[in-house]
Write a protein that holds these residues in place. Structure first.
Motif, PDB file in Angstrom:
ATOM      1  N   ILE A   1      10.145  46.488  37.227  1.00 28.44           N
ATOM      2  CA  ILE A   1      11.086  47.620  37.313  1.00 28.44           C
ATOM      3  C   ILE A   1      12.506  47.097  37.071  1.00 28.44           C
ATOM      4  O   ILE A   1      13.254  47.644  36.256  1.00 28.44           O
ATOM      5  CB  ILE A   1      10.969  48.345  38.674  1.00 28.44           C
TER       6      ILE A   1
ATOM      7  N   LYS B   1      13.617  46.594  33.469  1.00 22.36           N
ATOM      8  CA  LYS B   1      13.933  47.738  32.603  1.00 22.36           C
ATOM      9  C   LYS B   1      15.419  48.103  32.634  1.00 22.36           C
ATOM     10  O   LYS B   1      15.884  48.926  31.847  1.00 22.36           O
ATOM     11  CB  LYS B   1      13.110  48.963  33.009  1.00 22.36           C
ATOM     12  N   PHE B   2      16.155  47.508  33.567  1.00 26.66           N
ATOM     13  CA  PHE B   2      17.594  47.805  33.671  1.00 26.66           C
ATOM     14  C   PHE B   2      18.395  46.814  32.854  1.00 26.66           C
ATOM     15  O   PHE B   2      18.404  45.620  33.166  1.00 26.66           O
ATOM     16  CB  PHE B   2      18.052  47.717  35.140  1.00 26.66           C
TER      17      PHE B   2
ATOM     18  N   GLN C   1      21.400  46.088  32.825  1.00 22.94           N
ATOM     19  CA  GLN C   1      22.413  45.313  33.582  1.00 22.94           C
ATOM     20  C   GLN C   1      21.811  44.316  34.565  1.00 22.94           C
ATOM     21  O   GLN C   1      22.532  43.450  35.068  1.00 22.94           O
ATOM     22  CB  GLN C   1      23.421  46.249  34.258  1.00 22.94           C
TER      23      GLN C   1
ATOM     24  N   HIS D   1      23.947  51.735  41.443  1.00 24.66           N
ATOM     25  CA  HIS D   1      22.658  52.261  41.028  1.00 24.66           C
ATOM     26  C   HIS D   1      21.789  52.648  42.219  1.00 24.66           C
ATOM     27  O   HIS D   1      21.092  53.663  42.193  1.00 24.66           O
ATOM     28  CB  HIS D   1      21.923  51.334  40.070  1.00 24.66           C
TER      29      HIS D   1
ATOM     30  N   ARG E   1      22.748  56.017  43.300  1.00 24.78           N
ATOM     31  CA  ARG E   1      22.249  57.078  42.412  1.00 24.78           C
ATOM     32  C   ARG E   1      20.813  57.455  42.759  1.00 24.78           C
ATOM     33  O   ARG E   1      20.467  58.629  42.840  1.00 24.78           O
ATOM     34  CB  ARG E   1      22.257  56.612  40.950  1.00 24.78           C
ATOM     35  N   ILE E   2      19.979  56.448  42.946  1.00 25.01           N
ATOM     36  CA  ILE E   2      18.561  56.724  43.224  1.00 25.01           C
ATOM     37  C   ILE E   2      18.408  57.411  44.579  1.00 25.01           C
ATOM     38  O   ILE E   2      17.720  58.424  44.711  1.00 25.01           O
ATOM     39  CB  ILE E   2      17.747  55.415  43.193  1.00 25.01           C
TER      40      ILE E   2
ATOM     41  N   PHE F   1      19.614  60.939  44.577  1.00 26.56           N
ATOM     42  CA  PHE F   1      18.660  61.838  43.926  1.00 26.56           C
ATOM     43  C   PHE F   1      17.561  62.228  44.918  1.00 26.56           C
ATOM     44  O   PHE F   1      17.221  63.412  45.061  1.00 26.56           O
ATOM     45  CB  PHE F   1      18.042  61.169  42.684  1.00 26.56           C
ATOM     46  N   LEU F   2      17.014  61.233  45.602  1.00 26.56           N
ATOM     47  CA  LEU F   2      15.959  61.536  46.580  1.00 26.56           C
ATOM     48  C   LEU F   2      16.501  62.452  47.674  1.00 26.56           C
ATOM     49  O   LEU F   2      15.818  63.396  48.097  1.00 26.56           O
ATOM     50  CB  LEU F   2      15.412  60.238  47.182  1.00 26.56           C
TER      51      LEU F   2
ATOM     52  N   LEU G   1      14.487  64.163  35.441  1.00 23.42           N
ATOM     53  CA  LEU G   1      14.384  62.741  35.794  1.00 23.42           C
ATOM     54  C   LEU G   1      13.237  62.087  35.014  1.00 23.42           C
ATOM     55  O   LEU G   1      13.382  60.989  34.464  1.00 23.42           O
ATOM     56  CB  LEU G   1      14.155  62.571  37.304  1.00 23.42           C
TER      57      LEU G   1
ATOM     58  N   ASP H   1      14.175  61.845  31.235  1.00 23.42           N
ATOM     59  CA  ASP H   1      15.208  60.823  30.999  1.00 23.42           C
ATOM     60  C   ASP H   1      14.612  59.413  31.105  1.00 23.42           C
ATOM     61  O   ASP H   1      14.937  58.526  30.319  1.00 23.42           O
ATOM     62  CB  ASP H   1      16.355  60.952  32.003  1.00 23.42           C
TER      63      ASP H   1
ATOM     64  N   ARG I   1      13.691  56.124  28.372  1.00 22.80           N
ATOM     65  CA  ARG I   1      14.105  54.715  28.544  1.00 22.80           C
ATOM     66  C   ARG I   1      12.925  53.771  28.544  1.00 22.80           C
ATOM     67  O   ARG I   1      13.080  52.577  28.818  1.00 22.80           O
ATOM     68  CB  ARG I   1      14.825  54.532  29.874  1.00 22.80           C
TER      69      ARG I   1
ATOM     70  N   VAL J   1      10.394  53.925  30.685  1.00 24.24           N
ATOM     71  CA  VAL J   1       9.818  53.767  32.022  1.00 24.24           C
ATOM     72  C   VAL J   1       8.457  54.472  32.014  1.00 24.24           C
ATOM     73  O   VAL J   1       8.319  55.569  31.467  1.00 24.24           O
ATOM     74  CB  VAL J   1      10.742  54.382  33.095  1.00 24.24           C
TER      75      VAL J   1
HETATM   76  C1  HEM Z   1      18.904  55.643  35.891  1.00 26.54           C
HETATM   77  C2  HEM Z   1      15.152  52.665  35.345  1.00 26.54           C
HETATM   78  C3  HEM Z   1      12.730  54.986  38.803  1.00 26.54           C
HETATM   79  C4  HEM Z   1      16.689  57.650  39.682  1.00 26.54           C
HETATM   80  C5  HEM Z   1      18.087  54.662  35.440  1.00 26.54           C
HETATM   81  C6  HEM Z   1      18.420  53.742  34.367  1.00 26.54           C
HETATM   82  C7  HEM Z   1      17.358  52.924  34.203  1.00 26.54           C
HETATM   83  C8  HEM Z   1      16.355  53.290  35.171  1.00 26.54           C
HETATM   84  C9  HEM Z   1      17.222  51.774  33.196  1.00 26.54           C
HETATM   85  C10 HEM Z   1      19.736  53.700  33.592  1.00 26.54           C
HETATM   86  C11 HEM Z   1      20.675  52.826  34.348  1.00 26.54           C
HETATM   87  C12 HEM Z   1      21.973  52.594  33.649  1.00 26.54           C
HETATM   88  O1  HEM Z   1      21.953  52.234  32.477  1.00 26.54           O
HETATM   89  O2  HEM Z   1      23.013  52.761  34.310  1.00 26.54           O
HETATM   90  C13 HEM Z   1      14.182  53.021  36.245  1.00 26.54           C
HETATM   91  C14 HEM Z   1      12.892  52.380  36.353  1.00 26.54           C
HETATM   92  C15 HEM Z   1      12.201  53.023  37.301  1.00 26.54           C
HETATM   93  C16 HEM Z   1      13.068  54.083  37.814  1.00 26.54           C
HETATM   94  C17 HEM Z   1      12.401  51.188  35.534  1.00 26.54           C
HETATM   95  C18 HEM Z   1      10.809  52.675  37.703  1.00 26.54           C
HETATM   96  C19 HEM Z   1      10.178  53.162  38.706  1.00 26.54           C
HETATM   97  C20 HEM Z   1      13.591  55.922  39.339  1.00 26.54           C
HETATM   98  C21 HEM Z   1      13.262  56.832  40.407  1.00 26.54           C
HETATM   99  C22 HEM Z   1      14.377  57.556  40.660  1.00 26.54           C
HETATM  100  C23 HEM Z   1      15.408  57.136  39.739  1.00 26.54           C
HETATM  101  C24 HEM Z   1      11.892  56.923  41.078  1.00 26.54           C
HETATM  102  C25 HEM Z   1      14.624  58.616  41.678  1.00 26.54           C
HETATM  103  C26 HEM Z   1      14.053  58.672  42.802  1.00 26.54           C
HETATM  104  C27 HEM Z   1      17.603  57.360  38.726  1.00 26.54           C
HETATM  105  C28 HEM Z   1      18.875  58.031  38.604  1.00 26.54           C
HETATM  106  C29 HEM Z   1      19.526  57.451  37.514  1.00 26.54           C
HETATM  107  C30 HEM Z   1      18.628  56.453  36.961  1.00 26.54           C
HETATM  108  C31 HEM Z   1      19.370  59.154  39.504  1.00 26.54           C
HETATM  109  C32 HEM Z   1      20.916  57.796  37.020  1.00 26.54           C
HETATM  110  C33 HEM Z   1      20.892  59.061  36.246  1.00 26.54           C
HETATM  111  C34 HEM Z   1      20.306  58.829  34.906  1.00 26.54           C
HETATM  112  O3  HEM Z   1      20.897  58.030  34.154  1.00 26.54           O
HETATM  113  O4  HEM Z   1      19.255  59.428  34.598  1.00 26.54           O
HETATM  114  N1  HEM Z   1      16.827  54.363  35.898  1.00 26.54           N
HETATM  115  N2  HEM Z   1      14.267  54.032  37.146  1.00 26.54           N
HETATM  116  N3  HEM Z   1      14.892  56.138  38.952  1.00 26.54           N
HETATM  117  N4  HEM Z   1      17.477  56.413  37.736  1.00 26.54           N
HETATM  118 FE1  HEM Z   1      15.867  55.262  37.410  1.00 26.54          FE
END
Ligand code: HEM
Length: 143
Positions: free
Chosen positions: A34, A37-38, A40, A58, A61-62, A65-66, A89, A92, A96, A98
């Motif tokens: 996990i 995948k970011f 940064q 970050h 943000r997560i 959202f929850l 979500l 989006d 990426r 995911v």
């Molecule tokens: C943004 C990966 C799960 C909430 C992102 C970004 C990545 C990412 C790469 C962009 C970050 C950036 O460039 O600043 C992942 C991966 C996950 C995961 C690999 C594997 C499980 C989740 C879950 C949630 C979540 C479960 C919510 C409970 C968010 C939010 C953002 C975000 C709110 C910022 C808004 C957006 O750019 O869509 N995530 N994420 N992520 N993630 Fe995740």
């Protein structure tokens, strides 16, 4: 989610929702794929990034959202709003690269974190499982 189950999720979430970075750390520690995948954080030592501003941002943000989904839960009139934000979500994250499997890993790590940090019991576990089943089902439709 029934009003009773939503109340259990809300009260237990309140016990950890200020531990943003700690929660993200637990997720990355259990599932390095996990973290990878970011852009940064990919390829970096988790111990060296966990105290950075980017990590805190970050994590917030997560967790926010929850918190938003949990605040909406337990009210039939909010189902449309939950559906909208969770579908977005999923879409989006799908964009990426995911995977559903990674969302499943996130779920496993979150449940382990909750079990270790909130007042736990069968009813609390069942409420969270129900909430996460519903959330994943919505997200997966757009992945
Ligand atoms: C943004 C990966 C799960 C909430 C992102 C970004 C990545 C990412 C790469 C962009 C970050 C950036 O460039 O600043 C992942 C991966 C996950 C995961 C690999 C594997 C499980 C989740 C879950 C949630 C979540 C479960 C919510 C409970 C968010 C939010 C953002 C975000 C709110 C910022 C808004 C957006 O750019 O869509 N995530 N994420 N992520 N993630 Fe995740």
């Amino acid at each position: 989610l029934s009003a009773d189950q939503a109340a259990l999720v809300k009260s237990s979430w309140k016990q950890v929702s200020h531990n943003e970075a700690d929660i993200l750390y637990a997720v990355f520690k259990a599932y390095p794929d996990i973290q990878a995948k970011f852009p940064q954080f990919a390829g970096k030592d988790l111990e060296s990034v966990k105290d950075t501003a980017a990590f805190a941002t970050h994590a917030t943000r997560i967790v926010s959202f929850l918190s938003e989904v949990i605040a909406l839960s337990g009210e039939a009139s909010n189902l449309g709003a939950i559906n909208n934000i969770v579908s977005k979500l999923g879409a989006d994250h799908n964009g990426r690269g995911v995977t559903k499997a990674q969302f499943g890993e996130f779920r496993t790590a979150l449940m382990a974190y909750l079990q270790a940090h909130v007042s736990w019991g069968e009813n609390v576990a069942a409420a969270w499982n129900h909430a996460l089943d519903n959330t994943m089902e919505i997200a997966f439709k757009s992945m």
